[in-house]
Design a protein around this motif. Structure first.
Motif, short mmCIF file in Angstrom:
data_model
loop_
_atom_site.label_atom_id
_atom_site.label_comp_id
_atom_site.label_asym_id
_atom_site.label_seq_id
_atom_site.Cartn_x
_atom_site.Cartn_y
_atom_site.Cartn_z
N GLU A 26 29.00 -67.02 -37.55
CA GLU A 26 29.49 -68.37 -37.83
C GLU A 26 28.57 -69.10 -38.81
N ALA A 27 27.26 -68.99 -38.59
CA ALA A 27 26.29 -69.61 -39.49
C ALA A 27 26.34 -68.96 -40.87
N ILE A 28 26.51 -67.62 -40.90
CA ILE A 28 26.61 -66.91 -42.19
C ILE A 28 27.81 -67.42 -42.97
N ASP A 29 28.98 -67.51 -42.30
CA ASP A 29 30.18 -68.02 -42.97
C ASP A 29 29.97 -69.44 -43.49
N SER A 30 29.33 -70.26 -42.66
CA SER A 30 29.10 -71.66 -43.04
C SER A 30 28.18 -71.75 -44.25
N TYR A 31 27.09 -70.98 -44.23
CA TYR A 31 26.15 -71.01 -45.36
C TYR A 31 26.81 -70.50 -46.64
N VAL A 32 27.59 -69.43 -46.53
CA VAL A 32 28.24 -68.88 -47.74
C VAL A 32 29.26 -69.86 -48.28
N GLN A 33 29.99 -70.56 -47.42
CA GLN A 33 30.93 -71.59 -47.89
C GLN A 33 30.18 -72.68 -48.65
N ASN A 34 29.00 -73.06 -48.13
CA ASN A 34 28.17 -74.06 -48.84
C ASN A 34 27.71 -73.54 -50.20
N ILE A 35 27.37 -72.26 -50.25
CA ILE A 35 26.93 -71.65 -51.51
C ILE A 35 28.08 -71.65 -52.52
N GLU A 36 29.27 -71.29 -52.05
CA GLU A 36 30.41 -71.14 -52.96
C GLU A 36 31.02 -72.46 -53.41
N VAL A 37 30.54 -73.57 -52.81
CA VAL A 37 30.98 -74.90 -53.26
C VAL A 37 30.46 -75.16 -54.67
N SER A 57 21.25 -69.53 -68.04
CA SER A 57 22.10 -68.75 -67.13
C SER A 57 21.24 -67.83 -66.26
N GLU A 58 20.18 -67.25 -66.84
CA GLU A 58 19.28 -66.38 -66.08
C GLU A 58 18.54 -67.19 -65.02
N GLN A 59 17.98 -68.33 -65.43
CA GLN A 59 17.25 -69.18 -64.49
C GLN A 59 18.16 -69.69 -63.37
N LEU A 60 19.36 -70.12 -63.75
CA LEU A 60 20.31 -70.65 -62.78
C LEU A 60 20.68 -69.59 -61.75
N GLY A 61 20.99 -68.38 -62.22
CA GLY A 61 21.36 -67.30 -61.32
C GLY A 61 20.23 -66.93 -60.37
N ARG A 62 19.01 -66.80 -60.91
CA ARG A 62 17.85 -66.47 -60.07
C ARG A 62 17.60 -67.56 -59.03
N SER A 63 17.67 -68.82 -59.47
CA SER A 63 17.41 -69.94 -58.57
C SER A 63 18.43 -70.01 -57.44
N LEU A 64 19.72 -69.88 -57.79
CA LEU A 64 20.78 -69.93 -56.78
C LEU A 64 20.67 -68.77 -55.80
N ALA A 65 20.38 -67.57 -56.33
CA ALA A 65 20.28 -66.38 -55.48
C ALA A 65 19.08 -66.50 -54.53
N THR A 66 17.94 -66.97 -55.01
CA THR A 66 16.75 -67.13 -54.18
C THR A 66 16.99 -68.15 -53.07
N GLN A 67 17.58 -69.28 -53.44
CA GLN A 67 17.86 -70.34 -52.46
C GLN A 67 18.84 -69.85 -51.39
N ALA A 68 19.89 -69.16 -51.82
CA ALA A 68 20.89 -68.65 -50.87
C ALA A 68 20.29 -67.60 -49.95
N ALA A 69 19.42 -66.73 -50.48
CA ALA A 69 18.79 -65.69 -49.67
C ALA A 69 17.90 -66.31 -48.59
N ARG A 70 17.19 -67.38 -48.93
CA ARG A 70 16.35 -68.06 -47.93
C ARG A 70 17.21 -68.67 -46.82
N MET A 71 18.33 -69.27 -47.20
CA MET A 71 19.21 -69.88 -46.20
C MET A 71 19.81 -68.84 -45.26
N LEU A 72 20.13 -67.66 -45.78
CA LEU A 72 20.83 -66.64 -44.99
C LEU A 72 19.90 -65.74 -44.18
#
Length: 196
Positions: free
Chosen positions: A72-83, A47-62
């Motif tokens: 518009e891009a922020i909304d699109s990226y966050v929708q992709n993250i929340e999928v 759970s720790e690794q998964l959270g860190r990995s997802l947060a790091t990847q999302a931060a790079r995208m945003l």
């Protein structure tokens, strides 16, 4: 009528079988406890690794859209993250900590702490662009989804372990039977028996 007295070898066999049975029970209980302990450690680590990995990847995208203030891009990226099935909510902040956009309005972390015994899985990640912090991302992971994933993996692993133990026991029985057949055949064909 004479009472049948058990021989010394018979008593030793019974004692050794009893000791063997106790050892098997002790080993089985130890294996079960070790499995549960390892499963809990694996869950915490995953759970720790998964959270860190997802947060790091999302931060790079945003990072890019946040610097360019591209809503518009922020909304699109966050929708992709929340999928992702493990993410329950997200929130985006600027470099001063002001909320840019919160995508988890229906999810109160304070309420989660008050109602539930288990603490929520929250991960905060710096959003960095050109070695400068331009904002922060908060990810809230769905503990239930992670637990279900973990339990499914754990059940499969336990099933494999039980099957390996059963296979080992069957192999041991077959080898023991083969050993006694060969030994009896050797005794039957030995020169001493032929003389009798």
């Amino acid at each position: 009528m004479r009472s049948h007295k058990p021989s010394n070898s018979s008593v030793i066999k019974r004692i050794s079988n009893a000791i063997l049975a106790v050892l098997i029970i002790i080993i089985a209980v130890n294996l079960w406890l070790m499995h549960n302990k390892n499963a809990q450690q694996w869950y915490s680590y995953e759970s720790e690794q998964l959270g860190r990995s997802l947060a790091t990847q999302a931060a790079r995208m945003l990072a890019g859209p946040l610097v360019n203030d591209d809503r518009e891009a922020i909304d699109s990226y966050v929708q992709n993250i929340e999928v992702d099935s493990f993410i329950k909510g997200t929130a985006l902040y600027d470099n001063k900590g002001r909320t840019i956009k919160s995508f988890d309005n229906d999810y109160s972390v304070v309420q989660q702490f008050r109602i539930e015994d288990t603490k929520p899985l929250i991960f905060i990640q710096d959003i960095i662009h050109n070695d400068e912090v331009v904002g922060y991302l908060k990810l809230i992971l769905d503990r239930e989804a992670i637990i279900q994933h973990h339990q499914s993996f754990n059940k499969t692993q336990l099933m494999q372990t039980v099957l390996i133990i059963c296979l080992t026991a069957v192999c041991a029985m077959l080898l023991t039977r083969l050993f006694y057949k060969i030994r009896n055949r050797y005794r039957f064909n030995s020169p001493e028996n032929k003389l009798l």
